[in-house]
Each structure stands twice: as C-alpha cells, then as structure tokens.
Design a protein around this motif. Structure first.
Motif, PDB file in Angstrom:
ATOM      1  N   LEU A  48     -24.788 -28.232   4.105  1.00 36.42           N
ATOM      2  CA  LEU A  48     -25.056 -27.321   5.210  1.00 36.42           C
ATOM      3  C   LEU A  48     -23.799 -27.121   6.056  1.00 36.42           C
ATOM      4  O   LEU A  48     -23.449 -25.993   6.425  1.00 36.42           O
ATOM      5  N   GLU A  49     -23.101 -28.200   6.361  1.00 34.04           N
ATOM      6  CA  GLU A  49     -21.869 -28.110   7.133  1.00 34.04           C
ATOM      7  C   GLU A  49     -20.814 -27.292   6.391  1.00 34.04           C
ATOM      8  O   GLU A  49     -20.106 -26.482   6.990  1.00 34.04           O
ATOM      9  N   ALA A  50     -20.722 -27.497   5.090  1.00 30.98           N
ATOM     10  CA  ALA A  50     -19.754 -26.744   4.285  1.00 30.98           C
ATOM     11  C   ALA A  50     -20.100 -25.257   4.272  1.00 30.98           C
ATOM     12  O   ALA A  50     -19.206 -24.405   4.304  1.00 30.98           O
ATOM     13  N   SER A  51     -21.392 -24.928   4.259  1.00 32.51           N
ATOM     14  CA  SER A  51     -21.778 -23.513   4.274  1.00 32.51           C
ATOM     15  C   SER A  51     -21.450 -22.871   5.626  1.00 32.51           C
ATOM     16  O   SER A  51     -21.055 -21.711   5.685  1.00 32.51           O
ATOM     17  N   TYR A  52     -21.618 -23.625   6.721  1.00 26.53           N
ATOM     18  CA  TYR A  52     -21.217 -23.110   8.034  1.00 26.53           C
ATOM     19  C   TYR A  52     -19.713 -22.845   8.070  1.00 26.53           C
ATOM     20  O   TYR A  52     -19.255 -21.843   8.602  1.00 26.53           O
ATOM     21  N   LEU A  53     -18.952 -23.759   7.507  1.00 24.34           N
ATOM     22  CA  LEU A  53     -17.507 -23.588   7.449  1.00 24.34           C
ATOM     23  C   LEU A  53     -17.139 -22.355   6.622  1.00 24.34           C
ATOM     24  O   LEU A  53     -16.292 -21.551   7.020  1.00 24.34           O
ATOM     25  N   ALA A  54     -17.799 -22.177   5.489  1.00 27.70           N
ATOM     26  CA  ALA A  54     -17.536 -21.008   4.640  1.00 27.70           C
ATOM     27  C   ALA A  54     -17.843 -19.715   5.399  1.00 27.70           C
ATOM     28  O   ALA A  54     -17.089 -18.739   5.308  1.00 27.70           O
ATOM     29  N   HIS A  55     -18.942 -19.712   6.147  1.00 25.58           N
ATOM     30  CA  HIS A  55     -19.291 -18.525   6.939  1.00 25.58           C
ATOM     31  C   HIS A  55     -18.219 -18.243   7.989  1.00 25.58           C
ATOM     32  O   HIS A  55     -17.791 -17.090   8.158  1.00 25.58           O
ATOM     33  N   GLY A  56     -17.776 -19.271   8.679  1.00 29.61           N
ATOM     34  CA  GLY A  56     -16.727 -19.104   9.688  1.00 29.61           C
ATOM     35  C   GLY A  56     -15.429 -18.591   9.086  1.00 29.61           C
ATOM     36  O   GLY A  56     -14.760 -17.725   9.662  1.00 29.61           O
TER      37      GLY A  56
END
Length: 159
Positions: A48-56
């Motif tokens: 989940l954290e990695a997906s937030y980073l990818a979105h950013g």
C-alpha cells in the motif's frame, strides 16, 4: 546576454528532471507490484505504501511534463527599460556587493541552471522575492523580509 541560451539551459534541466521523475515512477511501480511486497497479514502495508509512492511519483511526472511544455512554448522578449515580469533576466546585488542572477519564470521556481558561466535561479512571481521584483525597474531597490531578517537588494540589470 542571449536569453535564449538561458531558456535552452532551463529546457535541458527540465528534460533531465522529467527523465528522473519517470525513472522514479517506474521504480515505485515495480516496488508496488513486486512479489516481495504482497501482504502477509492485514497489518503488512508495504504494498500500500509503495502504491502511494508510485501515485505521488506519477503526479511528479505530470507536473514535469507540464513545466516542460510551458517552457517549450515560452516566447523570449527583452525587458530593457521595462518593468520586471515573467521572462525577465534580473541581476541583483546585496549590501555586501554579492551578485545574484535570476530568471523570472512561469514555472519551476527554485530550479537552478548553469548558463553563461553563472548560476541562474528560476523565480516565479508567486515566490516572496518574485512578488517583490514584479513591476520594479533597473536601478530600484527591494527589501526581502524573512522572519526577523531583512535583506536589501539593488536591481542592477533587467533584460
């Protein structure tokens, strides 16, 4: 001074910024979809954290593309004997005689480029110094106040 050389240096820096953003986005996407990040239990939030980073990072790519497009369509013009506005090259001198070089840019405030053996900083008219300079002329003075500190600048050159 040839302002087109400054714009070319800005374009080069923005292209590099975009390339780095795209690379970072791909690494973040890879991390978010990697088998190693599959949650092992409900409290495992690595994916989940990695997906937030990818979105950013994807938003950073969009911003970089927008800045690059804006600068590619930017029209260079002279500001000699005119008020400072977007597109002006400005040289300031502080009370110690130290010169600072700025390009009033429509975007990418804070970016620094090397051009014509000078370090030129991009300012937008939304920045504190950019707001002070907007509408001023060569020979004017400005005072930048940050917290309880005050810095005086003489506007030496406007092109």
């Amino acid at each position: 001074m040839e302002k087109q050389q400054i714009v070319d240096a800005i374009l080069l820096a923005l292209e590099e910024k975009l390339s780095i953003a795209r690379s970072s986005t791909q690494r973040a996407i890879d991390a978010a979809t990697d088998e190693e990040t599959i949650p092992e239990h409900k409290y495992d939030t690595l994916a989940l954290e990695a997906s937030y980073l990818a979105h950013g990072q994807a938003l950073r790519v969009q911003e970089s593309e927008s800045e690059l497009s804006l600068m590619r369509h930017f029209k260079v013009r002279s500001f000699e004997q005119q008020a400072i506005a977007v597109g002006a090259y400005v040289e300031l001198e502080d009370d110690d005689g130290k010169a600072k070089h700025f390009f009033i840019s429509p975007c990418a405030g804070g970016l620094e480029v090397a051009c014509l053996e000078k370090r030129i900083y991009l300012l937008t008219t939304q920045s504190p110094l950019g707001k002070l300079l907007k509408g001023k002329y060569e020979g004017d003075e400005v005072e930048l106040r940050i917290a309880d500190k005050s810095i005086h600048y003489d506007i030496v050159t406007v092109l």
